[in-house]
Structures are given as structure tokens and as C-alpha cells.
Design an enzyme around this catalytic site. Structure first.
Site, PDB file in Angstrom:
ATOM      1  N   ASP A  85       0.710 -12.474  -3.385  1.00  0.00           N
ATOM      2  CA  ASP A  85      -0.106 -11.742  -2.593  1.00  0.00           C
ATOM      3  C   ASP A  85      -1.205 -11.279  -3.604  1.00  0.00           C
ATOM      4  OD1 ASP A  85       1.252 -11.502  -0.556  1.00  0.00           O
ATOM      5  OD2 ASP A  85       2.322  -9.461  -1.069  1.00  0.00           O
ATOM      6  N   HIS A 137      -0.055   1.127   8.494  1.00  0.00           N
ATOM      7  CA  HIS A 137       0.001   2.637   7.907  1.00  0.00           C
ATOM      8  C   HIS A 137      -0.127   3.679   8.878  1.00  0.00           C
ATOM      9  CE1 HIS A 137      -1.543  -0.467   4.722  1.00  0.00           C
ATOM     10  NE2 HIS A 137      -0.959   0.460   3.927  1.00  0.00           N
ATOM     11  N   CYS A 154      -5.683  -7.178   2.151  1.00  0.00           N
ATOM     12  CA  CYS A 154      -5.650  -5.942   3.287  1.00  0.00           C
ATOM     13  C   CYS A 154      -6.992  -5.051   2.715  1.00  0.00           C
ATOM     14  CB  CYS A 154      -4.467  -5.438   3.357  1.00  0.00           C
ATOM     15  SG  CYS A 154      -3.762  -4.566   1.709  1.00  0.00           S
ATOM     16  N   HIS A 184      -1.936 -12.948   0.707  1.00  0.00           N
ATOM     17  CA  HIS A 184      -2.228 -11.711   1.606  1.00  0.00           C
ATOM     18  C   HIS A 184      -3.239 -11.008   1.042  1.00  0.00           C
ATOM     19  CE1 HIS A 184      -1.944  -8.128   4.193  1.00  0.00           C
ATOM     20  NE2 HIS A 184      -1.492  -7.378   3.081  1.00  0.00           N
ATOM     21  N   GLU A 203     -11.299  -5.354  -4.277  1.00  0.00           N
ATOM     22  CA  GLU A 203     -11.412  -4.135  -4.979  1.00  0.00           C
ATOM     23  C   GLU A 203     -11.958  -4.461  -6.279  1.00  0.00           C
ATOM     24  OE1 GLU A 203      -7.977  -1.644  -7.078  1.00  0.00           O
ATOM     25  OE2 GLU A 203      -7.522  -2.227  -4.859  1.00  0.00           O
ATOM     26  N   TRP A 208       1.834  18.133  -4.314  1.00  0.00           N
ATOM     27  CA  TRP A 208       1.102  18.023  -3.179  1.00  0.00           C
ATOM     28  C   TRP A 208       1.428  17.030  -2.097  1.00  0.00           C
ATOM     29  CZ3 TRP A 208      -1.688  13.625  -2.229  1.00  0.00           C
ATOM     30  CH2 TRP A 208      -3.108  13.594  -1.296  1.00  0.00           C
ATOM     31  N   LYS A 209       2.063  15.882  -2.694  1.00  0.00           N
ATOM     32  CA  LYS A 209       2.697  15.124  -1.761  1.00  0.00           C
ATOM     33  C   LYS A 209       3.765  15.414  -0.991  1.00  0.00           C
ATOM     34  CE  LYS A 209       5.452  10.543  -2.184  1.00  0.00           C
ATOM     35  NZ  LYS A 209       4.837   9.843  -1.225  1.00  0.00           N
TER      36      LYS A 209
END
Length: 799
Positions: A634, A729, A678, A676, A640, A26-27
Site C-alpha cells: 500500500d 469512512h 486513497c 492502494h 501526500e 477530545w476523541k
């Protein structure tokens, strides 16, 4: 397709399933299309083939309900935004003709038309003219969704992607006995995830979307669909009175519009907050998580019962971890806790959430010890487990009991395996909260003075990057040659050092103030460290979708963690020898390693995080002893992993801070600790970030339009901070002016003395040309901002 078992039997289902294929076909198909290496006809043929193979496998597993429309070419949230015409304003204007053509599609087709796919890709990846939509984490997972943008647009059924998915599935499974179950995001959750809707206006937006949901469900019923799954994970948070009234009105409208359709509302990741309200809605099936929400959901059922006119979908297998389930314990628990309240004939057993979050298959991993392979369960193995549970509940035969006993024996053998135990690690950590020096440093203002003395050459608004630099095809080939034994260590080291030297020269030419070595030796920011620590193993094909076509291969954290030897010193020390500019050491933090691994399920996550922190502390001290004065640790995954219930989050915040401090507090005051984060909403994390006590933290702000700046305008923040000025991104290169605007806005609420300028994340996935161009624009934007600061300082005061 009927597929229903006889009336008095437990049925089996899954909430969703991986998309990527066993070899990430798929990728590869998507990236070939984006790169112009395959045309649309070839792409749609391959992606439809992968979907068909997936559907056939689900049918072969013996499930009674097969999810459809959870297979996405990018992101299921984005798909629903396109379905409902929730298109960001900037794209509505520039792609108006394409959007119009999407609304005039052939009603008889099943495959996704090119104009629809290209519209979704433009929103997700950006165009030359417009930045991509914001991307953030799906609740507390490492899956990223494209955030829908609300600007008052009128919702419409722009393109009926769920109906196309049903048509494709019917073609593939025409002769199979299973019920197709289209999966949609429920109206409350869809609105709750949108950007641009104040909390007070959620109900009015749900009301606007209700007729579109009605139209969509009616189209599915007309196609012969019997059941639709409406995912409402946002019901883990309490709804206010107005929201409850609107959700009630919406579900009443759906019920009246499609009386023949079974409505299945699915919650996951935790227990629902308003159990009585949820169970009172006019739906046929309610799905509850009995893994991550087990304690609260079981307590609710025992206290309040369960409606006699509804079926319960019971999430009994962990859809977010890879360890085999003790099926005997599950069956016993269900019979003791659920059966006294809900009769078995109303049970549907399933995983706790979509299996999107685990690898497709793990029992074929040939390079792992057999004991470990026997302890693993990817999505394919979880299908077997869920069907085994249903069969055992329906037929307590000797054969089925034997399967349950074998499961129990395998789990117990793994939990007691001696290779998982390192008593010396647990002994070292038993008293960490008794020694204040282990977790604290000198006050920040004192550290800042010493750090400014150590690097007097750094300008105001120093520039840096987050860590990784572009990993070209040549870099990846070199790593493969080394791993295959085609190159020895000397040849590989020589190649890496040449890349580091080349990029030091590029960074110096661009004018970056604090350099990085580029991380060319690292495949993944977690995998790299896991390979060098005791307590981890790695799969060959344990891939999981992270965002878009980006897949990650999380390590398996199976035992006690121990530091072996220095992991990053050699590369960092070499790079520092090439330049007079400071070079940052680059590490992944303990909580991120924890949250981006599949973690053992026999210890608390807190305890495992301290083991990781203790190992990293030794690495950080080794870097400092090698002369590295800036060390970045990081922690992009702290938010999350935060529990979704506020009560649970309090303790999590405490131990994540302690883990970070345990890792970083062993250095001298003039050693500068960076971190960091994100792609999360950090507006409620300012206090946690401050408590981590990093000298400098860099945060993503590019895709979110600088929303985090608002949080810092409300909260004084005295430590160093860098707000990412461009989105890495997307292949789009922002102008100098765009980046300068980001800097200017941030400096309205943050002091220039402690402000840094950087991209919003690592540059590993970007091309060299666009990276160099973007970094040049960034340093030019920084230069302009410095000039403005100097001019303002020199201007006469008018006070």
C-alpha cells in the site's frame, strides 16, 4: 488583554495547536456522543473543558499571541464552511429546518449549539439518506479536511463560530496578558480548496465571499479583538493576474472595513510564489515559513527586502516534525539573514506551521532512552523553544546563552549517536541505480498472461477488499492482554487464528474472490512494520489527529533501517491454508511508511525511502517463497508527501517510483503486485501510477464522486486497476445500485479485463454488521456488472 511587549522587542506566537488533549479526551468525548453514550450537555461540557485547559497552557507558556478558533470539534475547514453557510446541496434540502435554526442563535452565548454541531457532523460523517462530503489531505500533510462544496449558493454568516471561540477564550483568560488571535482560512485559500469551482471562476467566488469576511471581521473587532490571522497557505502557488486583482480588492475591502484590526496573513508549508505581491497587500503582519520554505523565502527577502510598515512572523521551528531544534543555530541564522533586512522589533518568532501536526507532549515518554527523549520536542516542548528564542533575542544574557548552548549540545549528541548508524545498510544501497534488474520487471502484458494462467478461477471484475477487516472491541482487548503479558504468545496466536478463520468463512460466504487475512494483529499499518524493523521506536502517547476523531501515533524513524526477520508471512500463510481462494499478502509501502513517520532530519528523505524499500523487498521475497502469489504494497501517502513546488516535485516523483520498484521488483512475473492509494486528487498522477508498475492499483473514488474516472478518460491506462465503489469512512451502507453505477461509469473508460472491484480503503474502523452488509452489496453489484458485460458480448453486432 494587551499582552504586547515593549516596542523594541521580539514577540512569540504559534499558528495553531493540537486539539486532542493529553489522553485523547477530545476523541473519547466525540465518539461517546456519536455512539449515544453521552448527551449533548455532557459532550459540550467536556469539549469546552479541554479547550479551556489548552488556552490556559498556551497562556502559561509565555506567548504574546494565543490562537483561538483553531480548536475544532472535527475540522477547521468544515467549521468555516458552516460559518459561511457553504452547505452541500443535499444537506441544504434535507436539513433545512436545522440550518434555519442555526441562523437564529442567541447572540450572547459562547458554547457551540447542538444544531450547529450536528449539522457539521452530518456533513462530515454522512446520514442514512446522504453520503458524507469528500475528505482529502491538507496540502502535503496527513491531516484530512472536509472539502467544501460550492454549488452557487449565496454565502452568509450562518453561525459566527470564530466569535463564539473568542467569547469562550475571554471567559477563560480574563486576567491573562496575551493577545487573542482568531484564526480563519483566508479567502483565496478557502476558495482554492473548494470543490465545484473551475479555476476561471475562483475570482468571482472570492468576490461573493468578501462581504461575509467583512461582516465576520467587523463582529470580531466589535468584540475587542485586536488581531486576526488569515491563513493563506495556497499562496505557495502562483496566482494569475485576475486572481491577484481580486485578492488585492478583497484585502483592500477588509482593510477599509476594519482599520483598527491588525490583519495577519499566514503562509506555511513552503515559500510564497509571488513574494512581491504578497508583501504589497494592505496587512500588518506577514507570516513566512523559514523551515520548509527557508531557501526561497530567504532569497526573496535578500533580493526584494521587506516592507517597513509590516511585521514579519518568522517560522523557525519545524511544526511538522518532532526533533529538537538547535536554538543556537536558529538565533545565529536569524541575526545573519533576517536582521540585515528587517529590524528585530518587527519580528514575531513562531513554528513553521500549526502544531496540529505533532503530538501534544513528548518529554514525558518514560519508556524511551533518555538520549532520545532529550532529542524530542512535541507541541508543549516547541512552546518552550519558541519562547526561549524570543527571550534570547531580546536579552543575550549569560543565562539565555547557556540555554542556547545546551540546546546545541543535545542536538549534536543525538546526531552523532552510534546507535543510529548501520554502515552495512548504506553499503548495500550505494549502487542501486547501477543495477537495472533491481528496479524493473518483465513487461505488464507478459506478466498478465502468466497471472491469468495461475488463477484461472478468477472471474472478470474480481472482487477483493483493501486489507484490514473490522477490529472489534474483542480484538483490541486481545491485543492489550498480550501486550500486558496477561496472554502468552500461544494464547494470542490461537485467538488471532480463530479470527482469521472466522473471516475467511465470512468472505467466502459473501463471495469475495481474493481474500485477506484481516490484519487483526496490527494496531496501525505503519506502526506494525516499524516495530519489526531496526531503526524505529514508538511513543506511548505521541498521538496526532488524522481525520475527525481518528488519531494516529506515528513511529519515530530515528536511524538506519534494517530487516530483522519475516513480518507477515506467518499470518498470511496460515490464512492461505484455510482456503482455495487466493489470499493477498499485505504490506505498507516504503514511501507511506516514510510519510507517516516522524523521520530523522539528518538524511535526505530519498535515502531513507530506499532503506525502507530494501527491507520490504526482503519481506516480499519471503512471502513469495511461502507460496503467496498476490502481494499488496500500500502507498496511500505518495501524493501526500509530494513537494508543493513543481520543480521539487519532479525529483520526488522519480525517487518515490524507484523506492516502490526497489521494494517490489524482486518477484517472479506470475506474482501479482497490488498497491492502494486513497483520499487525494490523483488526476495529475496517472503517469506516476503507471511508472510504479504495480499489476493492480486500487484508488479511492467513492467520496469524490468518481472524479478520478475523468482523469483515466483522458489517459490510456493499461495496468490493472480497482476504483473503490463505496466509502468506508462513513457508517452509511450504499445500495447495490449506487455501487453498480460506480462500476458502470468506470467501465466506460477502463477495460473490464484488468478492472477490479473493492471498497475505497481498509475496513478496520467499521462495524462487522455494516461491513458484511456493504461487502454483500458490493459483490452483488459486481455480479450485475458481469451479467451486463456477458449480455453485451453475446448481443449481435450492428456494425
Amino acid at each position: 488583554m494587551t499582552g504586547q511587549k515593549s516596542a523594541a522587542q521580539v514577540t512569540a506566537s504559534v499558528i495553531g495547536y493540537p486539539r486532542i488533549g493529553k489522553q485523547r479526551e477530545w476523541k473519547k468525548a466525540l465518539e461517546a456522543y456519536w455512539a449515544g453514550k453521552s448527551d449533548y450537555s455532557q459532550t459540550v461540557t467536556e469539549l469546552d473543558r479541554i479547550e479551556a485547559e489548552r488556552l490556559q497552557h498556551l497562556a502559561d507558556a509565555g506567548l504574546n499571541y494565543i490562537p483561538v478558533n483553531d480548536y475544532s470539534w472535527y475540522d477547521h475547514v468544515l467549521d468555516q464552511s458552516v460559518t459561511f453557510g457553504i452547505i452541500p446541496e443535499r444537506f441544504r434540502q434535507s436539513l433545512a429546518a436545522q440550518i434555519e435554526s442555526c441562523s437564529q442563535l442567541d447572540a450572547g452565548q459562547a458554547s457551540i449549539p447542538q444544531e450547529v454541531a450536528d449539522l457539521a457532523f452530518a456533513i462530515a460523517r454522512g446520514t442514512a439518506q446522504h453520503p458524507a462530503s469528500e475528505m482529502t489531505k491538507w496540502f502535503n500533510t496527513n491531516y484530512h479536511y472536509i472539502v467544501p462544496e460550492w454549488s452557487g449558493q449565496e454565502p452568509q454568516l450562518l453561525v459566527n463560530l470564530p466569535l463564539l471561540a473568542v467569547k469562550r477564550a475571554k471567559q477563560v483568560l480574563a486576567d491573562r496578558e496575551a493577545v487573542l488571535k482568531p484564526v480563519l482560512i483566508g479567502p483565496y485559500t478557502f476558495v482554492r480548496l473548494m470543490k465545484g469551482i473551475p479555476a476561471a471562476e475562483r475570482s468571482s467566488v472570492i468576490a461573493k465571499l468578501t462581504p461575509v469576511y467583512v461582516q465576520l471581521l467587523q463582529s470580531l473587532a466589535a468584540e475587542g479583538v485586536q488581531v486576526v490571522q488569515l491563513d493563506e497557505p495556497a499562496w505557495i502557488w502562483a496566482l494569475n493576474k485576475e486572481e491577484q486583482q481580486q485578492v488585492q480588492a478583497t484585502y483592500d475591502a477588509l482593510r477599509q472595513a476594519v482599520p483598527s484590526l491588525d490583519l495577519w496573513v499566514q503562509t506555511y508549508f513552503e515559500a510564497v510564489a509571488d513574494y512581491n505581491f504578497v508583501t504589497s497587500l494592505p496587512v500588518n503582519v506577514i507570516g513566512l515559513d523559514f523551515v520548509h520554505g527557508k531557501v526561497r523565502n530567504e532569497a526573496n527577502i535578500k533580493q526584494h527586502g521587506f516592507p517597513a510598515d509590516k511585521r514579519i512572523a518568522i517560522g523557525v521551528l519545524d511544526g511538522r516534525n518532532v526533533w529538537r531544534t538547535d536554538l543556537q543555530a536558529v538565533v545565529t541564522d536569524l541575526e545573519q539573514t533576517i536582521e540585515p533586512v528587517v529590524a528585530k522589533e518587527r519580528w514575531i518568532v513562531q513554528p513553521s506551521c500549526s502544531l496540529l501536526h505533532v503530538p501534544l507532549a513528548l518529554r514525558e515518554e518514560s519508556k524511551l532512552p533518555q538520549l532520545m527523549v532529550d532529542a524530542l520536542a512535541g507541541a508543549e516542548e516547541k512552546l518552550v523553544e519558541i519562547v526561549t528564542i524570543a527571550n534570547a533575542l531580546n536579552d543575550p544574557s549569560a543565562a539565555n546563552k547557556e540555554l542556547l548552548a545546551a540546546s546545541n549540545a543535545a542536538v549534536q549528541a543525538w546526531r552523532t549517536a552510534p546507535e543510529r548508524q548501520r554502515p552495512q545498510v548504506r553499503e548495500a544501497l550505494k549502487d542501486i541505480h547501477q543495477d537495472e534488474k533491481l528496479l524493473t520487471r518483465e513487461a505488464f502484458q507478459e506478466r498478465l498472461k502468466l497471472q491469468e494462467q495461475r488463477w484461472p478461477q478468477l472471474p472478470v471484475l474480481p472482487t477483493t477488499s483493501i486489507g484490514s477487516l473490522p477490529q472489534t472491541l474483542d480484538v483490541r482487548k486481545a491485543r492489550q492482554r498480550f501486550r500486558k503479558g496477561e496472554w502468552d504468545l500461544a494464547a494470542y496466536t490461537e485467538y488471532l487464528q480463530a479470527e482469521m478463520k472466522r473471516w475467511v468463512e465470512i468472505q467466502e460466504e459473501i463471495g469475495i474472490d481474493v481474500l485477506v487475512h484481516g490484519e487483526f494483529e496490527r494496531t496501525d499499518m505503519v506502526e506494525y512494520f516499524g516495530e519489526k524493523l531496526d531503526g524505529f521506536v514508538f511513543t506511548q502517547n505521541g498521538w496526532v489527529q488524522s481525520y475527525g476523531s481518528r488519531c494516529v501515533k506515528p513511529p519515530l524513524l530515528y536511524g538506519d533501517i534494517a530487516f530483522r526477520s519475516a513480518m507477515t508471512v506467518e499470518e498470511t500463510e496460515f490464512t492461505q491454508s484455510l482456503t482455495k481462494q487466493p489470499v493477498k499478502g499485505m504490506l505498507t509501502g516504503p514511501v507511506t511508511i516514510l510519510n507517516w513517520s516522524f523521520v530523522r532530519d539528518d538524511l535526505s528523505r530519498e535515502e531513507v525511502s530506499y532503506q525502507l524499500a530494501w527491507a520490504l523487498r526482503q519481506e516480499i521475497i519471503a512471502l513469495e517463497e511461502a507460496g503467496i502469489g498476490m502481494i499488496q504494497v500500500d502507498e496511500p501517502a505518495v501524493k501526500e508527501g509530494m513537494p508543493l513546488h513543481a520543480d521539487d516535485a519532479v525529483h520526488y516523483r522519480k525517487w518515490t517510483v524507484d523506492a516502490f520498484r526497489l521494494a517490489t521488483a524482486g518477484v517472479r512475473s506470475d506474482t501479482q503486485i497490488h498497491t492502494h492509494m486513497c483520499y487525494c486528487d490523483f488526476s495529475d498522477m496517472v503517469d506516476l501510477i503507471r511508472d510504479m508498475d504495480a499489476d493492480v492499483i486500487s484508488l479511492e473514488t467513492a467520496r469524490s464522486g468518481g472524479d478520478i474516472v475523468e482523469a483515466f478518460s483522458r489517459n490510456h491506462y493499461e495496468l490493472g486497476i480497482g476504483l473503490g465503489v463505496y466509502d468506508i469512512h462513513s457508517p452509511r451502507v450504499p445500495s447495490v445500485e449506487e455501487m453498480e453505477q460506480c462500476i458502470t461509469r468506470a467501465l466506460e473508460v477502463l477495460p473490464a479485463r484488468t478492472f477490479w472491484i473493492n471498497p475505497d480503503c481498509g475496513l478496520k474502523t467499521r462495524g462487522e454488521k455494516e461491513t458484511i452488509e456493504a461487502l454483500k452489496n458490493m459483490t452483488e453489484a459486481a455480479a450485475r456488472a458481469r451479467k451486463k458485460l456477458a449480455e453485451a458480448a453475446a448481443a449481435p453486432s450492428h456494425s
